[in-house]
Structures are given as C-alpha cells and as structure tokens.
Enzyme design. Structure first.
Site, PDB file in Angstrom:
ATOM      1  N   LYS A   1       1.513   7.935   0.166  1.00  0.00           N
ATOM      2  CA  LYS A   1       1.916   8.239   1.771  1.00  0.00           C
ATOM      3  C   LYS A   1       3.264   8.730   1.793  1.00  0.00           C
ATOM      4  CE  LYS A   1      -0.001   3.797   3.297  1.00  0.00           C
ATOM      5  NZ  LYS A   1      -1.110   4.396   4.272  1.00  0.00           N
TER       6      LYS A   1
ATOM      7  N   ASP B   1       0.713  -1.072   0.046  1.00  0.00           N
ATOM      8  CA  ASP B   1      -0.154  -0.079  -0.037  1.00  0.00           C
ATOM      9  C   ASP B   1       1.027   1.376   0.040  1.00  0.00           C
ATOM     10  OD1 ASP B   1      -2.023   2.019   0.210  1.00  0.00           O
ATOM     11  OD2 ASP B   1      -2.425   1.384   2.333  1.00  0.00           O
TER      12      ASP B   1
ATOM     13  N   ARG C   1     -10.965  -0.621   2.225  1.00  0.00           N
ATOM     14  CA  ARG C   1     -12.171  -0.506   2.203  1.00  0.00           C
ATOM     15  C   ARG C   1     -12.997  -0.573   0.890  1.00  0.00           C
ATOM     16  NH1 ARG C   1     -12.626   5.230   5.164  1.00  0.00           N
ATOM     17  NH2 ARG C   1     -10.854   4.532   5.858  1.00  0.00           N
TER      18      ARG C   1
END
Ligand code: BES
Ligand code: ZN
Ligand code: ZN
Length: 493
Positions: free
Chosen positions: A259, A252, A333
């Site tokens: 990030k 991720d 999600r």
C-alpha cells in the site's frame, strides 16, 4: 458508569445536572423551564443544537424526532457539552409516545456510546466525571411508566453498548499490542469470563491440517503467526444456529502489492470484522439469546518478506478451489474464503461475514455506511430493518452475473481480483460467493464494513477511530429474530 432507573417524577430526583431534550421548535414541553434564558442566548432549537445553562444545571439538546437514533444523538450531544464539568450525576426522563422501553434503551445507548473515549496510549487520561446516570420512567407528558420493562430494556442497552465499546477498544489497539496471538488470547479470556462461551484456537499446524492454503499464504511473511479463533455459545434448546465470520487482519500492509504509505495508516482497523464477530457473540451470550452462535475469526498479518506470497502464486483453498493471486492486497477475501468454508461445516441456519474488505465499498456508499450483499432479498431486507433500528447505516449492493465473470482466471479456478476497476465491493463479495456451497447461498450475508469501521473524525455519537461497526446491527438482528419467533410485534423503530 452506573445507571439507576426510578419510577418517580424527574423533578423529584436528586442529581447534579439535568438533560432536557428539545423536541419541537416552539420549545414548549413541561421540562423546558428556562425559555427566556434560552431565547437570550440565541437558542433556536435547530438540528443538533445544544446549550448548557450552568445557572440551572441543565443541558438542552435538540432531538430531530423521537426516533431512537435521534434520541441517541441528542443525549450524546448533551453529554458532550458537559464533558469538562465536574458533575458526578445526571438525570434524564423519557421522550416517548407509546414505547418507553425502546426510548429508554436509546437513551442508555446514546449515553454509553457517546461518552466512549480511547485513552490507552495517552499519558494523561481525560475521563468524564459523571459516575451516575439517573433515568426517570416519567415521560415529558408527565406519565410515569412501568419500571420493569424499562429496566430490562436498559440492561440490554448496557450489554449492547458495552460490547460495541469493547469492539472499538480492540480495533483502536495498535498492531504491536493486538497481534493474531494476542487477539486469540483476548477471545480466550472472554470465554473464561462469560458463562456458556467456549473458545477454540487453531494455530498454524491446525490451519495446515485443515488445508487452509489461502489463509496460510496471506499470513506467511509475518513473524506473527496466524490463528483461527472459534468462539461458540450453545444454549440448551437453541432454536437456530448463527455463524459469524470475521476478517481479522491485525495489520494490512498490502503485502508485496504494498500500500502507498498514506493508505497504510489506519490499517490496524483491518481487524474490525473480527472484533465485531467476537463482541456479537459476547452480547448474544450475555443477553442469553436462545440461539446457538459461533464466531469464526481468521487472524493474520499481511506483511512483506522473502517468504511472502506473491502476485502470480496459485493457492489451494480449503474447499479445493485454486486461486490465482494477482494482488496481495486483496488478502481479506483469501482468509475469508477458507474461514467461510470452515464455517459451513457447522451447518448454519444463517451465515454472516463481516469484513473491512474493500475501499470500493467506501467509494460506493460513503464512509458511514456498511455494504450488505447476499442472494436472498428477504434476508437482506430483514437485516436492513434491524440495522436501521440499531442506528447503524447499511445499504444493499446488488450482485449481477456480469460482474461475476470478471473474476475468471486463465491459470486457476478464479482470480483474487476483478479485471475491471469498477464495482470492487461487489466483485469482492462475488469472490466470496465462490466459497459458499449451494445449500447456503440463501442463508449467507456479506457485510463490508470498510467505511464505518474506522473514521478519522467524530461523527454523530461516534468518536474518531473505531466505531464498533457491525456489532449493533447484528445483535439487533438476532434480537429481532427472537421477537419474531415469540410473535412480539411491538418492537419497532
Ligand atoms: N483492507 C483493505 C480494504 C480497506 C480499504 C479497508 C480502506 C478499510 C479502508 C483490503 O484488504 C484491500 O486492500 N482491498 C483492496 C482490494 C483491491 C486490491 C482489489 C482495495 O480496496 O483497494
Ligand atoms: Zn489489503
Ligand atoms: Zn485488508
């Protein structure tokens, strides 16, 4: 490591080294034979204290109580103290008031979990010299217990601890070595190895056919193609059907909502939910639990690129709802939304998802505790009870109607992030709730394992890196279901 269970006195068992647990400050029980020496070296029997006395080939380790998790920690601390020795065998007796199987299980789990190490990428492997653990069914009061129930408990402990340690291996493996495709191959190889375990792999074409628009969008920018992994275990006359859903982000990066670099390291751990779901079903099959179990894993990489999904995109989820993307780092999600919808087609009696879903959950509960969310308080309560016995820390976070409203979108049915910076673990859980059909609301639990799944320091009997979070609490929960159905009330602590 090889375990031998013997119904003979501990002192009559041959071993290179003995583990003695100290369970009260007075250091009085009959296996404590070095009292003077212990006093001389300043041993105070304080919490977690350990002393290794080479002269008597004994390690003394303090257990705060006879509760399973204190026992796990004490035996793990004891083995830590003789890590560098060249002992080949150790022996240990039982420390129980009235339930030897539970105590034996805790000892075996403490030993196996506590001696785990991940050295796949080390050119020099430093492995423990201990090959054999001899467990006497004698307890510290001199009573020798029945060997059969102890053996059975230890067999179970080995299955659960091995599953947990394998879950750690997968999470600790680098993103290069554990892509979605490689994770799918791993699941397939487990299904080949284990009786009764089957595996179906869905590729990108399958995801398109299934209209999994949210899952596909997350995976789009990566050259590593996504996989849906479906493991199933269907024993004859199964009494209930459990479906576990795991977030399997093999990396991720955050996607275009990239990030910052210090948050990106450790994001190989974003496949922890997937790894837990794979090893829960592995343990369930090996334990031959009388339940149908399924594990659905959404495996993908969240990357950047010219074809990346973008903030402002609107996605079509499998259940027909539309999702406004406002942050590509809230990707778990999206993958779970489609996998949960797929999972409900299996008509589960219980549906549990496991995910390293939010940093907010770590802020809320600390890095050692998983967040448990859901609508049914009875279900949450039964889960928390089993989690406690397993030694995993879990705490509930309570949904509420006000937080749910923060996911509204002006362009789509729902936004993938909340408008508030507070309550992020709950708003992520409430996002998932949009993909749970009415008839499954009270059968669903969401486990946010973002904290304990991966911790960059040793803690208790867990080592730096992955802890296998989720595996033990879910397997204990399944086992407790089984005990309840058979009216076995004695399985406590
Ligand atoms: N995988 C992360 C969550 C995470 C954070 C796991 C820290 C383990 C440790 C997840 O995909 C994520 O990035 N979540 C965002 C959500 C936000 C954009 C609403 C987060 O927690 O910051
Ligand atoms: Zn993310
Ligand atoms: Zn993530």
């Amino acid at each position: 490591m090889n375990f031998e269970i013997l119904d003979i006195e501990l002192d009559k068992i041959e071993a290179d080294c003995k583990i003695t647990l100290v369970i009260d400050k007075n250091m009085t029980h009959r296996w404590i034979s070095d009292t003077d020496l212990l006093t001389k070296v300043g041993f105070k029997a304080q919490s977690e204290e350990v002393v290794y006395l080479a002269s008597s080939d004994t390690v003394y380790a303090v257990a705060d109580s006879l509760e399973s998790d204190d026992i796990r920690l004490a035996v793990s601390n004891a083995l830590q103290a003789i890590k560098k020795s060249d002992y080949k065998s150790v022996k240990v007796g039982l420390y129980t008031k009235n339930c030897p199987p539970i105590n034996a299980r805790a000892i075996a789990e403490g030993i196996l979990l506590g001696t785990y190490s991940f050295d796949k990428y080390k050119s020099k492997k430093e492995r423990s010299s201990i090959q054999t653990v001899k467990i006497s069914t004698e307890d510290y009061n001199g009573k020798i217990y029945n060997i059969d129930s102890t053996k059975k408990a230890i067999d179970e402990a080995l299955i659960i601890a091995d599953a947990t340690n394998s879950a750690k291996d997968i999470v600790n493996t680098t993103p290069f070595d554990m892509t979605p495709e490689k994770l799918a191959n791993y699941a397939k190889s487990l299904a080949n190895e284990i009786d009764g375990l089957d595996c179906f792999i869905g590729d990108e074409k399958f995801l398109k056919k299934e209209n999994m628009g949210a899952f596909l969008a997350v995976a789009k920018a990566s050259s590593e193609k996504p996989r849906l992994i479906h493991l199933s275990y269907k024993p004859k006359n199964a009494k209930k059907r459990f479906v576990f859903v795991g977030k399997g982000l093999t990396y991720d990066s955050g996607g275009l909502s990239l990030k910052p670099s210090e948050h990106m390291v450790t994001m190989k751990s974003d496949k922890s939910g997937a790894s837990a779901a794979i090893h829960i079903i592995k343990a369930a099959a090996l334990l031959e639990l009388p339940f149908e179990v399924h594990s659905i894993i959404g495996a993908a990489e969240n990357m950047i690129g010219g074809d990346a999904y973008k903030p402002d995109d609107v996605l079509w989820a499998r259940n027909g709802k539309t999702i406004e993307v406002r942050n590509t780092d809230a990707e778990g999600r999206l993958v779970l939304a489609d996998c949960l919808d797929f999972a409900q087609d299996l008509k589960p009696d219980y549906l549990v998802d496991l995910a390293t879903l939010t940093g907010a959950c770590v802020v809320a509960l600390g890095e050692y505790t998983s967040g448990v969310m859901g609508h049914d308080s009875g279900l949450k309560h039964s889960f928390l009870k089993s989690a406690k016995k397993s030694g995993e820390l879990a705490g509930t976070l309570q949904f509420n109607r006000y937080l749910k409203k923060l996911l509204k979108s002006s362009v789509a049915d729902i936004s993938n992030i909340s408008t508030s910076r507070y309550g992020g673990a709950l708003t992520a859980g409430l996002f998932l709730d949009n993909f749970i059909r009415d008839e499954y609301k009270d059968r669903w639990l969401h486990l946010d394992i973002a904290g304990p799944a991966y911790v960059e320091k040793d803690w208790g009997y867990n080592q730096t890196g992955a802890s296998g979070a989720g595996v033990r609490m879910c397997v204990y929960w399944l086992k407790d279901f089984y005990y309840q159905m058979n009216n076995v009330h004695k399985e406590v602590k």
